[in-house]
Design an enzyme around this catalytic site. Structure first.
Site, PDB file in Angstrom:
ATOM      1  N   LEU A 105       0.884  -1.164   0.000  1.00  0.00           N
ATOM      2  CA  LEU A 105       0.000   0.000   0.000  1.00  0.00           C
ATOM      3  C   LEU A 105       0.923   1.216   0.000  1.00  0.00           C
ATOM      4  CD1 LEU A 105      -2.689  -0.940   2.705  1.00  0.00           C
ATOM      5  CD2 LEU A 105      -2.954  -0.971   0.220  1.00  0.00           C
ATOM      6  N   ASP A 106       0.501   2.280  -0.666  1.00  0.00           N
ATOM      7  CA  ASP A 106       1.324   3.490  -0.691  1.00  0.00           C
ATOM      8  C   ASP A 106       1.503   4.031   0.727  1.00  0.00           C
ATOM      9  OD1 ASP A 106       1.352   3.301  -3.429  1.00  0.00           O
ATOM     10  OD2 ASP A 106      -0.293   4.724  -3.705  1.00  0.00           O
ATOM     11  N   LYS A 107       2.498   4.890   0.870  1.00  0.00           N
ATOM     12  CA  LYS A 107       2.783   5.478   2.188  1.00  0.00           C
ATOM     13  C   LYS A 107       1.543   6.179   2.754  1.00  0.00           C
ATOM     14  CE  LYS A 107       6.094   8.570   4.393  1.00  0.00           C
ATOM     15  NZ  LYS A 107       7.224   9.486   4.197  1.00  0.00           N
TER      16      LYS A 107
END
Ligand code: URA
Length: 241
Positions: A105-107
């Site tokens: 998952l993106d930051k």
């Protein structure tokens, strides 16, 4: 036949760090095949030996499956020299089992993250061939309408020319900030953000809610985690059949 040191086995099974487990062994709390263990380095045959810890029979489980509600601001990697990673949210005894995030998952994305040391299951979950849909809740700046639903279901051409597989868009509300559910079965880099960018919109909030039949436990606060229940593991395995 799998062989392992008794202290490692007990630590992997969640009874404490290697140091703590060595202490338990010294106290005489561990028996193997009816004999009290003195040597923490004793080699065990994991599927044959009868191990008792503090009057409890031990069943060794090779794999571990963790559900995390990933918070914003941490990255989905096992190590990073400068950024905080999802592994930093786990205690040492779990990290020692070499878990890794099954999919990124993106930051700035929140929500369901599965961490496991079961590479085969992780691979299946992520393989588009297995058609495991990952469902997200998203807030989008800009109006979203029925046309966008059909564009998503046909697949969207991203900035690099790649056409995504069919994806499902459900509109919760449309306005200057729209609320939607999006389901995709691939995991291209920033995929959902780029899909909306192709339509001229911007994702301002993204949270993963499910992977296949496995749903994020709503009671897990951001940054919290727990092991999957047996039932959840069954659902996950069912998702990749
Ligand atoms: N799509 C994105 O753009 N970001 C994520 O974190 C997951 C899917």
């Amino acid at each position: 036949m799998a062989k392992m040191r008794i202290d490692k086995l007990l630590s992997n099974t969640g009874f404490g760090t290697r140091k703590e487990v060595k202490g338990f062994i010294k106290e005489g709390l561990v028996t193997v095949n009816g004999r009290t263990v003195n040597d923490p380095g004793l080699i065990i045959e994991t599927d044959k030996d009868d191990i008792i810890f503090n009057d409890e029979k031990i069943f060794y489980r090779k794999y571990i499956y963790i559900m995390m509600n990933k918070p914003r601001g941490v990255i989905s990697a096992t190590y990073d020299p400068s950024e905080k990673t999802v592994l930093d949210l786990l205690p040492d005894d779990i990290k020692a089992r070499k878990v890794f995030p099954a999919g990124r998952l993106d930051k700035d994305t929140e929500g369901l993250l599965l961490l496991t040391n079961d590479g085969i299951l992780a691979h299946k979950l992520l393989s588009p061939k297995k058609h495991v849909y990952k469902k997200y809740y998203a807030e989008i700046s800009g109006f979203i309408d029925e046309d966008d639903i059909s564009l998503f279901s046909n697949g969207i051409v991203l900035d690099d020319g790649y056409k995504t597989m069919p994806a499902y868009l459900e509109i919760i509300s449309s306005g200057s900030i729209s609320k939607v559910y999006v389901s995709i079965k691939e995991g291209k880099y920033h995929q959902i953000k780029r899909m909306f960018e192709s339509l001229g919109s911007k994702v301002i909030y993204l949270k993963r809610l499910s992977m296949g039949y496995l749903n994020l436990d709503e009671n897990l606060k951001e940054g919290e985690w727990r092991e999957l229940t047996d039932n959840e593991l069954k659902l996950l395995l069912l998702s990749v059949e």
